[in-house]
Design a protein around this motif. Sequence first.
Motif, PDB file in Angstrom:
ATOM      1  N   LEU A  63      -3.510   7.102   5.179  1.00  0.00           N
ATOM      2  CA  LEU A  63      -3.048   5.788   4.729  1.00  0.00           C
ATOM      3  C   LEU A  63      -1.522   5.721   4.661  1.00  0.00           C
ATOM      4  CD1 LEU A  63      -5.584   4.857   1.899  1.00  0.00           C
ATOM      5  CD2 LEU A  63      -5.494   3.984   4.238  1.00  0.00           C
ATOM      6  N   PHE A  64      -0.917   6.721   4.036  1.00  0.00           N
ATOM      7  CA  PHE A  64       0.542   6.681   3.889  1.00  0.00           C
ATOM      8  C   PHE A  64       1.226   6.865   5.236  1.00  0.00           C
ATOM      9  CE2 PHE A  64       4.737   8.391   2.518  1.00  0.00           C
ATOM     10  CZ  PHE A  64       5.134   7.293   1.761  1.00  0.00           C
ATOM     11  N   PHE A  65       0.669   7.712   6.088  1.00  0.00           N
ATOM     12  CA  PHE A  65       1.225   7.868   7.432  1.00  0.00           C
ATOM     13  C   PHE A  65       1.219   6.531   8.172  1.00  0.00           C
ATOM     14  CE2 PHE A  65       0.336   8.274  11.956  1.00  0.00           C
ATOM     15  CZ  PHE A  65       1.466   8.975  12.387  1.00  0.00           C
ATOM     16  N   THR A  66       0.120   5.794   8.072  1.00  0.00           N
ATOM     17  CA  THR A  66       0.027   4.501   8.745  1.00  0.00           C
ATOM     18  C   THR A  66       1.071   3.527   8.211  1.00  0.00           C
ATOM     19  OG1 THR A  66      -2.332   4.816   9.148  1.00  0.00           O
ATOM     20  CG2 THR A  66      -1.505   2.574   9.299  1.00  0.00           C
ATOM     21  N   CYS A  67       1.276   3.532   6.898  1.00  0.00           N
ATOM     22  CA  CYS A  67       2.279   2.641   6.305  1.00  0.00           C
ATOM     23  C   CYS A  67       3.678   2.955   6.829  1.00  0.00           C
ATOM     24  CB  CYS A  67       2.249   2.765   4.785  1.00  0.00           C
ATOM     25  SG  CYS A  67       0.749   2.124   4.011  1.00  0.00           S
ATOM     26  N   ILE A  68       4.024   4.247   6.905  1.00  0.00           N
ATOM     27  CA  ILE A  68       5.345   4.640   7.388  1.00  0.00           C
ATOM     28  C   ILE A  68       5.504   4.307   8.864  1.00  0.00           C
ATOM     29  CG2 ILE A  68       6.875   6.603   7.821  1.00  0.00           C
ATOM     30  CD1 ILE A  68       6.713   5.801   4.900  1.00  0.00           C
ATOM     31  N   ILE A  70       0.834  -1.203   0.000  1.00  0.00           N
ATOM     32  CA  ILE A  70       0.000   0.000   0.000  1.00  0.00           C
ATOM     33  C   ILE A  70       0.870   1.254   0.000  1.00  0.00           C
ATOM     34  CG2 ILE A  70      -1.707   1.321   1.321  1.00  0.00           C
ATOM     35  CD1 ILE A  70      -2.829  -1.344   2.310  1.00  0.00           C
ATOM     36  N   GLY A  71       1.951   1.238   0.795  1.00  0.00           N
ATOM     37  CA  GLY A  71       2.841   2.394   0.863  1.00  0.00           C
ATOM     38  C   GLY A  71       3.511   2.700  -0.463  1.00  0.00           C
ATOM     39  N   ILE A  72       3.999   1.671  -1.161  1.00  0.00           N
ATOM     40  CA  ILE A  72       4.642   1.866  -2.468  1.00  0.00           C
ATOM     41  C   ILE A  72       3.640   2.403  -3.488  1.00  0.00           C
ATOM     42  CG2 ILE A  72       5.715   0.660  -4.408  1.00  0.00           C
ATOM     43  CD1 ILE A  72       7.029  -1.200  -2.308  1.00  0.00           C
ATOM     44  N   TYR A  73       2.424   1.855  -3.455  1.00  0.00           N
ATOM     45  CA  TYR A  73       1.376   2.321  -4.376  1.00  0.00           C
ATOM     46  C   TYR A  73       1.075   3.801  -4.142  1.00  0.00           C
ATOM     47  CZ  TYR A  73      -3.330   3.001  -6.240  1.00  0.00           C
ATOM     48  OH  TYR A  73      -4.432   3.492  -6.897  1.00  0.00           O
ATOM     49  N   LEU A  74       0.926   4.188  -2.878  1.00  0.00           N
ATOM     50  CA  LEU A  74       0.622   5.586  -2.558  1.00  0.00           C
ATOM     51  C   LEU A  74       1.787   6.506  -2.914  1.00  0.00           C
ATOM     52  CD1 LEU A  74      -1.128   5.074   0.906  1.00  0.00           C
ATOM     53  CD2 LEU A  74      -2.232   5.696  -1.253  1.00  0.00           C
ATOM     54  N   TRP A  75       3.012   6.030  -2.689  1.00  0.00           N
ATOM     55  CA  TRP A  75       4.205   6.827  -3.018  1.00  0.00           C
ATOM     56  C   TRP A  75       4.265   7.139  -4.504  1.00  0.00           C
ATOM     57  CZ3 TRP A  75       8.048   9.354  -0.477  1.00  0.00           C
ATOM     58  CH2 TRP A  75       9.207   9.673  -1.200  1.00  0.00           C
ATOM     59  N   ARG A  76       3.975   6.147  -5.326  1.00  0.00           N
ATOM     60  CA  ARG A  76       4.024   6.335  -6.775  1.00  0.00           C
ATOM     61  C   ARG A  76       2.938   7.295  -7.254  1.00  0.00           C
ATOM     62  NH1 ARG A  76       5.082   0.062  -8.820  1.00  0.00           N
ATOM     63  NH2 ARG A  76       7.305   0.004  -8.265  1.00  0.00           N
ATOM     64  N   LYS A  77       1.841   7.373  -6.542  1.00  0.00           N
ATOM     65  CA  LYS A  77       0.751   8.255  -6.953  1.00  0.00           C
ATOM     66  C   LYS A  77       0.980   9.702  -6.538  1.00  0.00           C
ATOM     67  CE  LYS A  77      -3.510   7.317  -6.711  1.00  0.00           C
ATOM     68  NZ  LYS A  77      -4.863   7.024  -6.193  1.00  0.00           N
ATOM     69  N   MET A  78       1.912   9.942  -5.623  1.00  0.00           N
ATOM     70  CA  MET A  78       2.135  11.302  -5.120  1.00  0.00           C
ATOM     71  C   MET A  78       2.781  12.187  -6.175  1.00  0.00           C
ATOM     72  SD  MET A  78       3.571  10.657  -1.262  1.00  0.00           S
ATOM     73  CE  MET A  78       2.566   9.902   0.002  1.00  0.00           C
ATOM     74  N   GLU A  79       2.188  13.335  -6.410  1.00  0.00           N
ATOM     75  CA  GLU A  79       2.781  14.294  -7.337  1.00  0.00           C
ATOM     76  C   GLU A  79       3.979  14.990  -6.693  1.00  0.00           C
ATOM     77  OE1 GLU A  79      -0.174  16.974  -8.721  1.00  0.00           O
ATOM     78  OE2 GLU A  79      -1.411  15.407  -9.638  1.00  0.00           O
ATOM     79  N   THR A  80       3.831  15.306  -5.415  1.00  0.00           N
ATOM     80  CA  THR A  80       4.919  15.926  -4.655  1.00  0.00           C
ATOM     81  C   THR A  80       5.338  14.978  -3.539  1.00  0.00           C
ATOM     82  OG1 THR A  80       4.033  18.138  -5.098  1.00  0.00           O
ATOM     83  CG2 THR A  80       5.645  17.931  -3.310  1.00  0.00           C
ATOM     84  N   LYS A  81       6.572  14.513  -3.593  1.00  0.00           N
ATOM     85  CA  LYS A  81       7.047  13.557  -2.591  1.00  0.00           C
ATOM     86  C   LYS A  81       7.374  14.279  -1.282  1.00  0.00           C
ATOM     87  CE  LYS A  81       7.119  10.510  -5.948  1.00  0.00           C
ATOM     88  NZ  LYS A  81       6.000   9.597  -6.144  1.00  0.00           N
ATOM     89  N   PRO A  82       7.018  13.698  -0.143  1.00  0.00           N
ATOM     90  CA  PRO A  82       7.380  14.309   1.139  1.00  0.00           C
ATOM     91  C   PRO A  82       8.882  14.258   1.370  1.00  0.00           C
ATOM     92  CG  PRO A  82       6.403  12.141   1.457  1.00  0.00           C
ATOM     93  CD  PRO A  82       6.236  12.468   0.015  1.00  0.00           C
TER      94      PRO A  82
END
Length: 308
Positions: free
Chosen positions: A202-207, A66-78
Amino acid sequence: MAASPSAKDENLSNKELKYGLALAFTAAFLFSTKPIIIKWLYSLGMSAIPLMGLRMLIALPIYLVIGIYLWRKMETKPDGLTLLRAAAVGLLGYYMASLLDLSGLEYVSAQLERLMLYAYPSMVVILGAIFFGAKVGRSVIPALVLTYAGLGVMYGHDLEIAPPGTSDADITKGTLLILGSALSFSLFILFSKRGIAELGSLFFTCISMGSATLATLIHYGIAEGATLPAMDATRWVGTLVLAILVTVVPSFMVSGAIKRIGPAKASVSGTIGPVLTTIMAIIFLGEPFGWAAVLGMSLVMLGVSRLK
């Protein structure tokens, strides 16, 4: 006639509130089964560190995907600092709190454990005032008195119903461990709000779960070595249920609830937890239940419900 913008905003707010509360209550139900499953697995011969290690190891691939999927969808990476903060907060909520909780459950009843964790909103209120300058109403003091008086009654109840071979010192040790777990989770609730706002729930939970899993596996390797504990089909099924339905699913729900309704409402909405845990502990674990438990539970639930 078209609805005014303010009416639309209010309607959206109501929908968000209902959805957030639904997430929080469902998570509370799933979390309420956790001590029952853990105590059952302990009765089969498992112990805290191996169980925690397997639980996190099973859950890790889900968070990674889930984390990798969300990362790839981010236009601006944290940036790295934002990710590091989320990872640090995860150590509080999903490593330290879990470690203390599972260790404490080796000594106390499922009823006392769930009621003590249910009381963490009182710590959220106190710590919120200390770290974030949150306003505290006058009703907080009697609410805190009720809450901790109830926990004292439940502690005494556990001393009375302790199984043979469990000393008063063991009950005290378990109680302090679970209080530490509640404190750690309270800090997680407070400090997670910023990370959820920056990264999304979602991404916060994955990290945060990823960092907690890494810490857990390092701890497991130091304590147990590189070998898995002895497992059979029953232990695997119980551990899988614990990892997926009682860890992964509610962890996403809690983050989603905090995003929509804030940490205070999310923390108070778990009213059903102690009641469900108590019922299941009596039915499935055969734990004794008496008037002391009724009084303790009533005081804690009344105290938490009065927190504003």
